[in-house]
Write a protein that holds these residues in place. Sequence first.
Motif, short mmCIF file in Angstrom:
data_model
loop_
_atom_site.label_atom_id
_atom_site.label_comp_id
_atom_site.label_asym_id
_atom_site.label_seq_id
_atom_site.Cartn_x
_atom_site.Cartn_y
_atom_site.Cartn_z
N UNK A 123 0.85 -1.18 0.00
CA UNK A 123 0.00 0.00 0.00
C UNK A 123 0.89 1.24 0.00
N UNK A 124 0.39 2.31 -0.61
CA UNK A 124 1.13 3.58 -0.59
C UNK A 124 1.01 4.20 0.80
N UNK A 125 1.86 5.19 1.07
CA UNK A 125 1.79 5.88 2.37
C UNK A 125 0.42 6.54 2.56
N UNK A 126 -0.14 7.07 1.48
CA UNK A 126 -1.46 7.69 1.56
C UNK A 126 -2.54 6.65 1.90
N UNK A 127 -2.47 5.49 1.25
CA UNK A 127 -3.44 4.42 1.53
C UNK A 127 -3.32 3.95 2.99
N UNK A 154 2.76 11.83 7.42
CA UNK A 154 4.07 12.00 8.06
C UNK A 154 4.27 10.97 9.19
N UNK A 155 3.20 10.58 9.87
CA UNK A 155 3.30 9.54 10.90
C UNK A 155 3.62 8.19 10.25
N UNK A 156 3.01 7.92 9.10
CA UNK A 156 3.30 6.69 8.35
C UNK A 156 4.79 6.68 7.98
N UNK A 157 5.27 7.80 7.44
CA UNK A 157 6.68 7.89 7.04
C UNK A 157 7.61 7.69 8.22
N UNK A 158 7.26 8.27 9.36
CA UNK A 158 8.08 8.11 10.58
C UNK A 158 8.12 6.66 11.01
N UNK A 159 6.96 6.00 11.01
CA UNK A 159 6.92 4.59 11.38
C UNK A 159 7.77 3.74 10.43
N UNK A 160 7.71 4.02 9.14
CA UNK A 160 8.51 3.26 8.18
C UNK A 160 10.00 3.50 8.39
N UNK A 161 10.39 4.75 8.63
CA UNK A 161 11.81 5.04 8.90
C UNK A 161 12.29 4.30 10.14
N UNK A 162 11.49 4.32 11.19
CA UNK A 162 11.87 3.64 12.43
C UNK A 162 11.90 2.12 12.25
N UNK A 163 10.97 1.60 11.48
CA UNK A 163 10.94 0.15 11.21
C UNK A 163 12.19 -0.27 10.44
N UNK A 164 12.53 0.49 9.40
CA UNK A 164 13.72 0.16 8.61
C UNK A 164 15.00 0.31 9.43
N UNK A 165 15.05 1.33 10.27
CA UNK A 165 16.22 1.50 11.15
C UNK A 165 16.33 0.29 12.10
N UNK A 166 15.21 -0.13 12.65
CA UNK A 166 15.21 -1.29 13.55
C UNK A 166 15.72 -2.53 12.82
N UNK A 167 15.24 -2.77 11.60
CA UNK A 167 15.68 -3.94 10.83
C UNK A 167 17.17 -3.86 10.53
#
Length: 178
Positions: free
Chosen positions: A141-145, A155-168
């Motif tokens: 799904x896109x960030x908008x979806x 922006x919260x979606x983007x933050x969660x994705x950045x944090x998830x990728x950093x964690x991985x």
Amino acid sequence: MKHHKKDSDFTRRDRFEQLHLNYSRRIYNLVLNITKGNSYLAEEITQTVFLRLWENIDSIDENRNLRSYLFRIAKNTLLNHLKHQTIEFIYLNYISDDMQTDNNTQSAVDSSFLNQYILTLVSEMPEMRQKVFRLSRLHYLSNQQISIELGISISTVETHLQLALRFLREELHRRYGL
């Protein structure tokens, strides 16, 4: 003295050739079966097994179960190869900036093992981050979806994705030195 060395090398070579003749086809077939027909990988693993055998042939005990020994080397070599491929796949497809799926790499890796490994790491994240990551990387799904689906800002979606990728990234570095 030189003559004795040549006799010793000849005996070593004969022993190796006999073991290769007795076991190479069996190891090849074992790996071929496990990899569901990957003849290239079966050949590579078989060669690696016999390279290791050659390197250690002088220290191998005649009373040892050579079949078990060689099959264990094959299994461990294959597992290490698959583990390395899996880590590389995860890095290339889930962590790198280019998130395009590489079908050639994907077909080389057992997808159920890969998915289980990713889900194990993802399950260690906070609940909302897990949801965002799964919707983005597993459901495409896109960030908008995702924003609409979860009722959160883009922006919260983007933050969660950045944090998830950093964690991985951090977990792969901590667990595997990548």
